[in-house]
Design a protein around this motif. Sequence first.
Motif, PDB file in Angstrom:
ATOM      1  N   ALA A  39       1.214  -1.107  -0.169  1.00 53.80           N
ATOM      2  CA  ALA A  39      -0.267  -0.040  -0.185  1.00 53.80           C
ATOM      3  C   ALA A  39       0.706   1.648  -0.210  1.00 53.80           C
ATOM      4  N   ALA A  40       1.908   1.616   0.790  1.00 56.72           N
ATOM      5  CA  ALA A  40       2.735   2.278   0.953  1.00 56.72           C
ATOM      6  C   ALA A  40       3.415   2.715   0.415  1.00 56.72           C
ATOM      7  N   LEU A  41       3.725   2.083  -0.669  1.00 56.01           N
ATOM      8  CA  LEU A  41       5.351   1.710  -1.442  1.00 56.01           C
ATOM      9  C   LEU A  41       5.304   1.549  -3.743  1.00 56.01           C
ATOM     10  N   GLY A  42       3.653   0.713  -3.259  1.00 53.20           N
ATOM     11  CA  GLY A  42       3.482   0.253  -4.667  1.00 53.20           C
ATOM     12  C   GLY A  42       4.083  -1.033  -4.556  1.00 53.20           C
ATOM     13  N   ALA A  43       4.933  -1.841  -3.388  1.00 56.17           N
ATOM     14  CA  ALA A  43       5.625  -3.099  -3.921  1.00 56.17           C
ATOM     15  C   ALA A  43       4.556  -4.473  -4.694  1.00 56.17           C
ATOM     16  N   THR A  44       5.061  -5.514  -5.092  1.00 55.61           N
ATOM     17  CA  THR A  44       4.048  -6.544  -5.224  1.00 55.61           C
ATOM     18  C   THR A  44       4.685  -7.530  -4.208  1.00 55.61           C
ATOM     19  N   ALA A  45       3.166  -8.023  -3.671  1.00 61.17           N
ATOM     20  CA  ALA A  45       3.511  -9.333  -2.772  1.00 61.17           C
ATOM     21  C   ALA A  45       4.081 -10.354  -3.146  1.00 61.17           C
ATOM     22  N   ILE A  46       5.078 -11.659  -2.670  1.00 60.10           N
ATOM     23  CA  ILE A  46       5.400 -12.494  -2.866  1.00 60.10           C
ATOM     24  C   ILE A  46       5.605 -13.253  -2.538  1.00 60.10           C
ATOM     25  N   ALA A  47       5.151 -14.931  -1.652  1.00 59.64           N
ATOM     26  CA  ALA A  47       4.643 -15.955  -1.831  1.00 59.64           C
ATOM     27  C   ALA A  47       6.008 -16.160  -0.613  1.00 59.64           C
ATOM     28  N   PRO A  48       6.263 -16.283   0.931  1.00 57.31           N
ATOM     29  CA  PRO A  48       7.563 -16.196   1.125  1.00 57.31           C
ATOM     30  C   PRO A  48       9.083 -17.463   0.304  1.00 57.31           C
ATOM     31  N   ASP A  49       7.994 -17.988  -0.320  1.00 55.07           N
ATOM     32  CA  ASP A  49       8.574 -19.760  -0.897  1.00 55.07           C
ATOM     33  C   ASP A  49       8.579 -19.091  -2.144  1.00 55.07           C
ATOM     34  N   ALA A  50       8.827 -18.589  -2.602  1.00 56.63           N
ATOM     35  CA  ALA A  50       8.855 -17.811  -4.364  1.00 56.63           C
ATOM     36  C   ALA A  50       9.573 -16.561  -4.121  1.00 56.63           C
ATOM     37  N   ILE A  51      10.615 -15.950  -3.215  1.00 55.69           N
ATOM     38  CA  ILE A  51      11.493 -14.966  -3.115  1.00 55.69           C
ATOM     39  C   ILE A  51      12.211 -14.835  -3.738  1.00 55.69           C
ATOM     40  N   ILE A  52      13.243 -16.364  -3.485  1.00 57.85           N
ATOM     41  CA  ILE A  52      14.533 -16.648  -3.811  1.00 57.85           C
ATOM     42  C   ILE A  52      14.484 -16.704  -5.558  1.00 57.85           C
ATOM     43  N   ALA A  53      13.265 -17.820  -5.579  1.00 57.33           N
ATOM     44  CA  ALA A  53      13.221 -18.069  -7.258  1.00 57.33           C
ATOM     45  C   ALA A  53      12.434 -16.571  -8.391  1.00 57.33           C
ATOM     46  N   ALA A  54      12.796 -15.519  -7.537  1.00 53.45           N
ATOM     47  CA  ALA A  54      11.729 -14.537  -8.136  1.00 53.45           C
ATOM     48  C   ALA A  54      13.259 -13.689  -9.332  1.00 53.45           C
ATOM     49  N   GLY A  55      12.011 -13.406 -10.274  1.00 52.31           N
ATOM     50  CA  GLY A  55      13.618 -12.807 -11.297  1.00 52.31           C
ATOM     51  C   GLY A  55      13.238 -11.058 -10.729  1.00 52.31           C
ATOM     52  N   ALA A  56      15.025 -10.489 -10.739  1.00 47.74           N
ATOM     53  CA  ALA A  56      15.702  -9.406  -9.796  1.00 47.74           C
ATOM     54  C   ALA A  56      16.451  -9.043 -11.064  1.00 47.74           C
ATOM     55  N   ASP A  57      16.513  -7.953 -11.002  1.00 49.25           N
ATOM     56  CA  ASP A  57      17.989  -7.657 -10.390  1.00 49.25           C
ATOM     57  C   ASP A  57      19.176  -7.569  -9.773  1.00 49.25           C
ATOM     58  N   LEU A  58      18.260  -7.277  -8.687  1.00 48.86           N
ATOM     59  CA  LEU A  58      19.054  -7.972  -7.291  1.00 48.86           C
ATOM     60  C   LEU A  58      18.013  -8.188  -6.262  1.00 48.86           C
ATOM     61  N   PHE A  59      19.001  -9.072  -5.430  1.00 50.64           N
ATOM     62  CA  PHE A  59      18.430 -10.401  -4.380  1.00 50.64           C
ATOM     63  C   PHE A  59      19.000  -9.493  -3.287  1.00 50.64           C
ATOM     64  N   ALA A  60      17.444  -8.957  -1.882  1.00 53.28           N
ATOM     65  CA  ALA A  60      18.439  -8.239  -1.206  1.00 53.28           C
ATOM     66  C   ALA A  60      17.434  -9.004   0.179  1.00 53.28           C
TER      67      ALA A  60
END
Length: 355
Positions: free
Chosen positions: A213-234
């Motif tokens: 709501a505050a940042l316009g982020a997209t929610a990802i399931a906890p067990d899916a974040i590591i495999a989510a496509g991105a430039d950087l994983f934090a």
Amino acid sequence: MELQDLAIDGYERVLRVSDADAGLTGVIAIHSTRFGPAVGGLRMRPYQTEQAALDDVLRLARGMTYKNAAADLPLGGGKAVIIGDPARDKTPARLTAFGQAIEALEGRYWTAEDMGMTPADLEIVARSTGYVAGLASGEYASGDPSPVTARGVFEAARTTLAHATGSDDLVGKRIALQGLGNVGRALAGMFAEAGATLLVTDMDQARVDEAVAALGATAIAPDAIIAAGADLFAPCAIGGILDAASIPTLKVRAICGSANNQLATPEDGSRLMARGILYAPDYVVNAGGIINAATEVLRIRDRAPFTETRLAAITEFLDRAFTRARAEGVGPEVIADRLVEEKLAAPPADAIAAK
């Protein structure tokens, strides 16, 4: 109160702390005071055995030496643990007794907040020792370290992306962020303000909903974040998440986050390198917290210049580690350790001046 010296190779002093009346058993480990008093947090956990507690405190104390040296702080490395369940076994008597043990070291070790401890707990510890940092009040109180830690991670992420992609511009970059605690949420805000696209997850759904709501982020399931496509994983939650099973699923160019001990084993650094994923060593990246506490230990009133200089030291160290790692064909975590070890092995400045 009983203080028992344990002879541990490679450590300046390790003390088993016990007080039968207070129900206290714990350990204080001083790894190095080469550059100044040893500083590191006090952790309370229900360790299954005393050996497990000892193994943990030794690993953490050594890590603090490396973290402090990488941030160019005039501090050494130490750590302390109390054996017990913080939800059930934490009492003023135990905390006061542990403070007495710290006081007996006469300033060679300073403690601060860590897992299982709160600022209110530190206030109790501070009743019996003057060697506590991270207090909420007082002339030199450094307060909540989370904003400074997040700042350090943010700048480190820009440096990491510059080496991985050729640009530190975050506009349009996809950041997959795991963990929206105090540091992770502050970091997410910085990424969003810089124009990044955020993918976020946390075990607490309310935190995720707030970031969406505050940042316009997209929610990802906890067990899916590591495999989510991105430039950087934090990674900003638990450690040990980068291992033989998770690394093959990564779809990122680089990794930079605040979580401690992100690599499950030393071999996992090589696995990341084999996949062409640039890894920012976590103990370098997350040093903002100890930088914040250092202003209290060193009795610095004008904190801003000191903090800014030491945050810059994080990115400078990281830049050197990345550059040398590329030249030598090894992982940045290997070079980071070497840079610290070279610094620790160098003769003191006063010894050089005397020659």
